[in-house]
Design an enzyme around this catalytic site. Structure first.
Site, short mmCIF file in Angstrom:
data_model
loop_
_atom_site.label_atom_id
_atom_site.label_comp_id
_atom_site.label_asym_id
_atom_site.label_seq_id
_atom_site.Cartn_x
_atom_site.Cartn_y
_atom_site.Cartn_z
CB CYS A 404 -0.95 -0.03 1.19
SG CYS A 404 -2.34 1.13 1.03
CG HIS A 533 -3.53 -3.78 2.97
ND1 HIS A 533 -2.57 -3.36 3.87
CD2 HIS A 533 -4.09 -2.64 2.46
CE1 HIS A 533 -2.57 -2.03 3.92
NE2 HIS A 533 -3.47 -1.58 3.07
CD GLU A 535 -1.17 -6.72 4.89
OE1 GLU A 535 -1.35 -5.55 5.27
OE2 GLU A 535 -0.62 -7.02 3.81
#
Length: 590
Positions: A404, A533, A535
């Site tokens: 990001c 993102h 994750e």
């Protein structure tokens, strides 16, 4: 529907989320379908406007819900896809009741906490508990409900009363409560008094815990367990000893060893629930993999050194999903993760004179790293330090991953030092920027902050001619991937051609081809930036592909990891791939 309530006493942050997730995982290993709900007593409608240093990271769901970080734990452990309604807050439930009152739904009644608010909480839980969360598309068998905060807090009182009423509403054999408490060790002696008082607080609120999970630095002594059982009116086998273990991935093994499933079955009569054989087989296979992975972790001796250059490094929970993704990837690579934290401000020139010790320490961590990670964040502080870290990684061929803001940092650095745009910057960092290579997205609300970013699961298309991309290969050569987003700013389309001519390859764009999603350098071991993102979709048994590639490159095993994935065609429901299967092994997009 069976309900398992996980509450906590003595202190906050005691590990309720990990115990709730671990209990859910064990239930899935016997073929049950499990969902989760988190109750947060704070007044915020959602977690989106809270600073990471206030309450840890903001976790984002497929539907764009900005929720408590514990929902990330649930998704990672249970391999499910939750919705924004899986997170109840005081603000959200009061908003719901007030909206109903304004519509006249209460037919002139005096609207009160009891029964209207407590009924609304119970109705919400019963409704959301039945929403399908996995690829079976069937209602779950069990719902884990975690009550945030500490029993006895003023703000928790309406929710505790709601749980007391819910226990009565659903009937005997359908509700079980685990209360998590603390057993401190003072001068070598395990003290049970805090737990005794905590159970007393729960009892005065009208709830009687079935199980007591005792957190302690060391394994509980038998005399401690017996004492807690006697004074808290539970059987000794209903006192769960949850001592500190090397990683949280060992907690499910710890609970299983103490017969948690047997206890669950005796109280909730789980044998009466029909279980599909394929889910039983899948659950056992998952458990076998989980045990193998965690036991392997105890025998890893080779380290991979990752330096995280961030803005919120004083509270590590600010990057919880990032940490977990790195751990998943390191385990997959057969390495032990050594994560070094660097405050980005310490890399800036001002720090050389103001705090020289921290400046040199920070630069030593960057210069000796096997890989450099710049995660997401907001605001100007520390960004020049991040740009310097990105430049070091690019010029010294150190594997780099930008998430990001970290991707935008990589673009700014490349524009300044390769494309000869010395004034390149971001509108977020400087509204008067002469060359804004990062701009505010035109459709974003500039007035209201809550829930107004570009949020949730969105497609990214790999561009023609990007077949060389190391990241694309890890995604199994898919042309389209789906990842979760949370941002207000984007790379300025007006500068794309100039950056591309300089060598920065925008290999992934959105479905309209106007928003830059992935950048990668061709002549670098691993230099990748992603606007999304990844994750948020990483799983213990199926690591996020950008993180896996980054850690593998840092550990020197990227080619092997890539060939292993290509050999299986990158399938098995990998995260980010295929709009219908997003959540690791057979997730479901909602």
């Amino acid at each position: 529907m069976k309900y398992v309530l996980v509450s906590g006493g003595v202190i906050s942050g005691i590990g309720k989320g990990t115990i709730a997730s671990s209990a859910g995982l064990l239930l899935k290993t016997i073929g049950l379908k499990v969902s989760s709900i988190k109750i947060d007593p704070y007044m915020n409608v959602d977690a989106g406007t809270m600073a990471p240093t206030e309450h840890g990271e903001v976790f984002v769901l497929d539907d764009g819900g900005e929720v408590d970080l514990d929902l990330g734990n649930y998704e990672r452990y249970l391999n499910i896809t939750l919705t924004r309604e899986s997170n109840i807050t005081t603000g959200k439930i009061y908003q719901h009741v007030i909206e109903r009152e304004r519509r006249g739904d209460y037919l002139g009644k005096t609207v009160q906490v009891v029964p209207h608010l407590t009924d609304a909480v119970q109705d919400w839980i019963e409704r959301v508990a039945r929403i399908p969360v996995d690829d079976t598309n069937e209602s779950p068998d069990v719902c884990i409900v975690e009550l945030g905060g500490t029993v006895g807090d003023i703000e928790s009182a309406p929710f505790i009363e709601s749980m007391r009423q819910l226990k009565r509403r659903v009937g005997k054999g359908n509700f079980l409560q685990i209360h998590v408490s603390l057993v401190p060790v003072i001068h070598g002696e395990q003290k049970t008094k805090p737990t005794q008082h905590a159970i007393g607080d729960v009892g005065r609120a009208g709830l009687v815990p079935d199980l007591i999970a005792c957190r302690c630095d060391v394994p509980l002594e038998k005399s401690t367990i017996d004492k807690i059982a006697m004074f808290c009116q539970v059987e000794p086998e209903h006192v769960l000893a949850v001592h500190n273990v090397p990683t949280t991935y060992h907690v499910p093994l710890l609970l299983e060893k103490q017969g948690l499933l047997k206890t669950f079955n005796s109280i909730l009569n789980l044998d009466s629930i029909p279980k599909a054989q394929n889910l039983v087989d899948r659950g056992q296979a998952t458990w076998t993999q989980w045990r193998a992975l965690t036991s392997q972790q105890d025998h890893l001796y080779e380290h991979v050194n990752i330096t995280l250059v961030g803005k919120y490094t004083n509270l590590h929970d600010s990057y919880l999903s990032v940490i977990k993704s790195l751990e998943h990837s390191a385990m997959r690579c057969g390495k032990k993760l050594n994560l070094v934290w660097v405050d980005a401000s310490d890399l800036e020139e001002e720090a050389r004179t103001e705090n020289p010790a921290e400046f040199h320490k920070a630069w030593h961590a960057v210069c000796t790293a096997d890989g450099i990670l710049v995660p997401g964040g907001f605001g100007q502080r520390g960004t020049e330090g991040m740009i310097q870290a990105a430049k070091w990684a690019r010029t010294n061929k150190t594997p780099y991953l930008g998430i990001c803001l970290g991707m935008q940092i990589a673009v700014i650095e490349f524009a300044r030092h390769v494309c000869d745009i010395p004034k390149a910057g971001s509108i977020e960092l400087n509204e008067q920027c002469q060359d804004p290579v990062v701009i505010f997205m035109p459709e974003i609300d500039k007035t209201n902050l809550g829930g107004t970013m570009r949020l949730g699961l969105r497609p990214t298309l790999f561009q023609e001619g990007s077949e060389w991309s190391r990241l694309r290969q890890l995604y199994g050569e898919k042309k389209e991937i789906h990842e979760r987003h949370r941002h207000r700013y984007e790379v300025n389309p007006d500068y794309i051609d100039r950056l591309h001519k300089g060598g920065l390859q925008f290999i992934g764009k959105d479905d309209k081809g106007v928003r830059m999603e992935i950048v990668e350098l061709k002549d670098h071991p691993w230099y990748v930036g992603v606007q999304f993102h990844p994750e948020y979709l990483s799983r213990v048994l199926d690591p996020s592909k950008p993180y896996l590639g980054f850690v593998a490159a840092a550990a020197g095993c990227l080619e092997k990891v890539t060939s292993d994935i290509m050999a299986t065609d990158g399938v098995n429901g990998v995260n980010g791939v295929n709009g219908a299967l997003t959540n690791g092994v057979n997730g479901v997009r909602i």
